[in-house]
Design a protein around this motif. Sequence first.
Motif, PDB file in Angstrom:
ATOM      1  N   GLY A   1      53.043  -5.974 -23.345  1.00  0.00           N
ATOM      2  CA  GLY A   1      53.247  -5.166 -22.152  1.00  0.00           C
ATOM      3  C   GLY A   1      52.243  -4.030 -22.036  1.00  0.00           C
ATOM      4  N   HIS A   2      52.583  -3.054 -21.180  1.00  0.00           N
ATOM      5  CA  HIS A   2      51.680  -1.921 -20.961  1.00  0.00           C
ATOM      6  C   HIS A   2      52.372  -0.593 -21.224  1.00  0.00           C
ATOM      7  N   GLY A   3      53.334  -0.593 -22.121  1.00  0.00           N
ATOM      8  CA  GLY A   3      54.064   0.623 -22.436  1.00  0.00           C
ATOM      9  C   GLY A   3      53.359   1.497 -23.449  1.00  0.00           C
ATOM     10  N   PRO A   4      54.007   2.558 -23.906  1.00  0.00           N
ATOM     11  CA  PRO A   4      53.418   3.492 -24.871  1.00  0.00           C
ATOM     12  C   PRO A   4      52.973   2.820 -26.161  1.00  0.00           C
ATOM     13  N   ALA A   5      53.723   1.846 -26.633  1.00  0.00           N
ATOM     14  CA  ALA A   5      53.355   1.168 -27.877  1.00  0.00           C
ATOM     15  C   ALA A   5      52.026   0.428 -27.729  1.00  0.00           C
ATOM     16  N   THR A   6      51.820  -0.180 -26.557  1.00  0.00           N
ATOM     17  CA  THR A   6      50.563  -0.892 -26.311  1.00  0.00           C
ATOM     18  C   THR A   6      49.397   0.076 -26.254  1.00  0.00           C
ATOM     19  N   TRP A   7      49.598   1.221 -25.589  1.00  0.00           N
ATOM     20  CA  TRP A   7      48.523   2.214 -25.512  1.00  0.00           C
ATOM     21  C   TRP A   7      48.215   2.792 -26.889  1.00  0.00           C
ATOM     22  N   PHE A   8      49.232   2.900 -27.742  1.00  0.00           N
ATOM     23  CA  PHE A   8      48.986   3.330 -29.123  1.00  0.00           C
ATOM     24  C   PHE A   8      48.100   2.315 -29.838  1.00  0.00           C
ATOM     25  N   ARG A   9      48.373   1.033 -29.642  1.00  0.00           N
ATOM     26  CA  ARG A   9      47.562  -0.005 -30.276  1.00  0.00           C
ATOM     27  C   ARG A   9      46.129  -0.006 -29.769  1.00  0.00           C
ATOM     28  N   ILE A  10      45.946   0.358 -28.491  1.00  0.00           N
ATOM     29  CA  ILE A  10      44.603   0.377 -27.909  1.00  0.00           C
ATOM     30  C   ILE A  10      43.820   1.604 -28.365  1.00  0.00           C
ATOM     31  N   VAL A  11      44.483   2.760 -28.352  1.00  0.00           N
ATOM     32  CA  VAL A  11      43.797   4.013 -28.695  1.00  0.00           C
ATOM     33  C   VAL A  11      43.544   4.118 -30.197  1.00  0.00           C
ATOM     34  N   ALA A  12      44.463   3.623 -31.006  1.00  0.00           N
ATOM     35  CA  ALA A  12      44.313   3.713 -32.466  1.00  0.00           C
ATOM     36  C   ALA A  12      44.545   2.349 -33.109  1.00  0.00           C
ATOM     37  N   PRO A  13      43.684   1.379 -32.812  1.00  0.00           N
ATOM     38  CA  PRO A  13      43.908   0.020 -33.338  1.00  0.00           C
ATOM     39  C   PRO A  13      43.839  -0.049 -34.856  1.00  0.00           C
TER      40      PRO A  13
ATOM     41  N   THR B   1      48.455  -7.886 -35.423  1.00  0.00           N
ATOM     42  CA  THR B   1      47.793  -8.888 -36.249  1.00  0.00           C
ATOM     43  C   THR B   1      46.280  -8.686 -36.149  1.00  0.00           C
ATOM     44  N   ALA B   2      45.536  -9.462 -36.911  1.00  0.00           N
ATOM     45  CA  ALA B   2      44.076  -9.353 -36.874  1.00  0.00           C
ATOM     46  C   ALA B   2      43.546  -9.699 -35.478  1.00  0.00           C
ATOM     47  N   TYR B   3      44.145 -10.698 -34.840  1.00  0.00           N
ATOM     48  CA  TYR B   3      43.707 -11.075 -33.488  1.00  0.00           C
ATOM     49  C   TYR B   3      44.057  -9.982 -32.487  1.00  0.00           C
ATOM     50  N   GLN B   4      45.261  -9.429 -32.593  1.00  0.00           N
ATOM     51  CA  GLN B   4      45.642  -8.342 -31.703  1.00  0.00           C
ATOM     52  C   GLN B   4      44.750  -7.119 -31.921  1.00  0.00           C
ATOM     53  N   PHE B   5      44.361  -6.895 -33.150  1.00  0.00           N
ATOM     54  CA  PHE B   5      43.438  -5.794 -33.451  1.00  0.00           C
ATOM     55  C   PHE B   5      42.117  -6.001 -32.715  1.00  0.00           C
ATOM     56  N   PHE B   6      41.612  -7.241 -32.730  1.00  0.00           N
ATOM     57  CA  PHE B   6      40.369  -7.557 -32.019  1.00  0.00           C
ATOM     58  C   PHE B   6      40.521  -7.304 -30.522  1.00  0.00           C
ATOM     59  N   VAL B   7      41.627  -7.751 -29.952  1.00  0.00           N
ATOM     60  CA  VAL B   7      41.883  -7.529 -28.521  1.00  0.00           C
ATOM     61  C   VAL B   7      41.974  -6.040 -28.217  1.00  0.00           C
ATOM     62  N   ALA B   8      42.665  -5.284 -29.074  1.00  0.00           N
ATOM     63  CA  ALA B   8      42.822  -3.840 -28.856  1.00  0.00           C
ATOM     64  C   ALA B   8      41.470  -3.128 -28.918  1.00  0.00           C
ATOM     65  N   VAL B   9      40.634  -3.517 -29.865  1.00  0.00           N
ATOM     66  CA  VAL B   9      39.307  -2.894 -29.977  1.00  0.00           C
ATOM     67  C   VAL B   9      38.461  -3.197 -28.754  1.00  0.00           C
ATOM     68  N   MET B  10      38.461  -4.450 -28.317  1.00  0.00           N
ATOM     69  CA  MET B  10      37.685  -4.827 -27.139  1.00  0.00           C
ATOM     70  C   MET B  10      38.195  -4.091 -25.899  1.00  0.00           C
TER      71      MET B  10
END
Length: 272
Positions: free
Chosen positions: A160-172, A182-191
Motif C-alpha cells: 500500500g501507500h501508508g506510513p509503513a510503506t513510506w518508512f520502507r522507501i525513505v529508510a530501506p 525482503t531483498a526484492y522489496q529492498f530493491f524496489v524501495a531503493v529504486m
Amino acid sequence: MNPYFARSRNDRLAVGTFLFGTLLAVWYLMCVVLPHYQLSSDYVIYAHYATMTILYFQSLANFVMVTVARPDGNCKALQRNQQTESAHCDACGIVKPPRSHHCKVCDVCVLKRDHHCWFAGCCVGLRNHRHFVVMLTYLWLAAVYGNVLQWTFVGDQLGGHGPATWFRIVAPHVALLTGHVTAYQFFVAVMTFVGLLCLVMFSWLLQMQVVQIYHGQTQHERETAVTKYDLGWRQNVTCALGSRWYLVWISPWIPSPIPDDGYEYRTSAKTD
C-alpha cells in the motif's frame, strides 16, 4: 571535440553514475514495472515503450551535445580580445570577454559560463546551454513519467501507500536490517527513493534555469543581481536556446543559431 570533458575524477565518477543510472531506470521500468500490470492491449504496451525510448534518446542525445561543445570557443580570439570592461585571467593569460569566468575544474575560461555540471563532466555556457536545458527538460519529464508509472506497482510490492510503506522507501536499509522488507522489496524501495529524489532534483534545477533564462541571466549573474542583459523574455529565450528555440525540443541536431558571439552582448536600459 571538447578537450576539457571529464578531466577530474569526480566528473568521471558522476558521468558514469549518470549513464549507468539512466540505463538502469529504463530497464527497471520496461522489464520490472511495466510487466507487473499485465496490460492486455499491445498498443498500450508499445505506447509505453515508445515513450520511454523517446525520453531516453532525447536525454542521452542532448547529453552528448553538451559534452562535445568546447566551452571556451575560439582560444585565439579570446587572446586577441582587449575589451576594456573585461577582466584579466591570470590562469589563462587572457583578457576575459564579458560574462565569461574561469572554471577551476576545466581549467579554462568559459564563454557566458553558467555553471560546471558534474554529471555532464563539463561547463555549461554559451555553446551548450541550449542542449543542457533540453536535456534537463526531458530528464524531468522522464522522472515524472517514471514515478507516475510505478506508483501502483510500488504500492502492490510494499503493502500500500501508508506510513509503513513510506518508512520502507525513505529508510530501506533500516527496513532490511529489521526484517520489514525482503531483498526484492529492498530493491524496489531503493529504486523508488532514487526516482523521487531525481524528480525533486530535476524540478529544482529546471525551475532555476527557467528563472535565469526569463531574466536573461547566468547563475553567477543571478547570484550577484546583474540585470543589464535582460532584453525581455522573448529575446532572452532566443539568446539561450537560439532563433529556432521552438524546434530544439524535437532534435538536438536542428540548427538554432544564437545571436551572440561570446565576446559582445546587447544590454538593456536596466542597471545592476
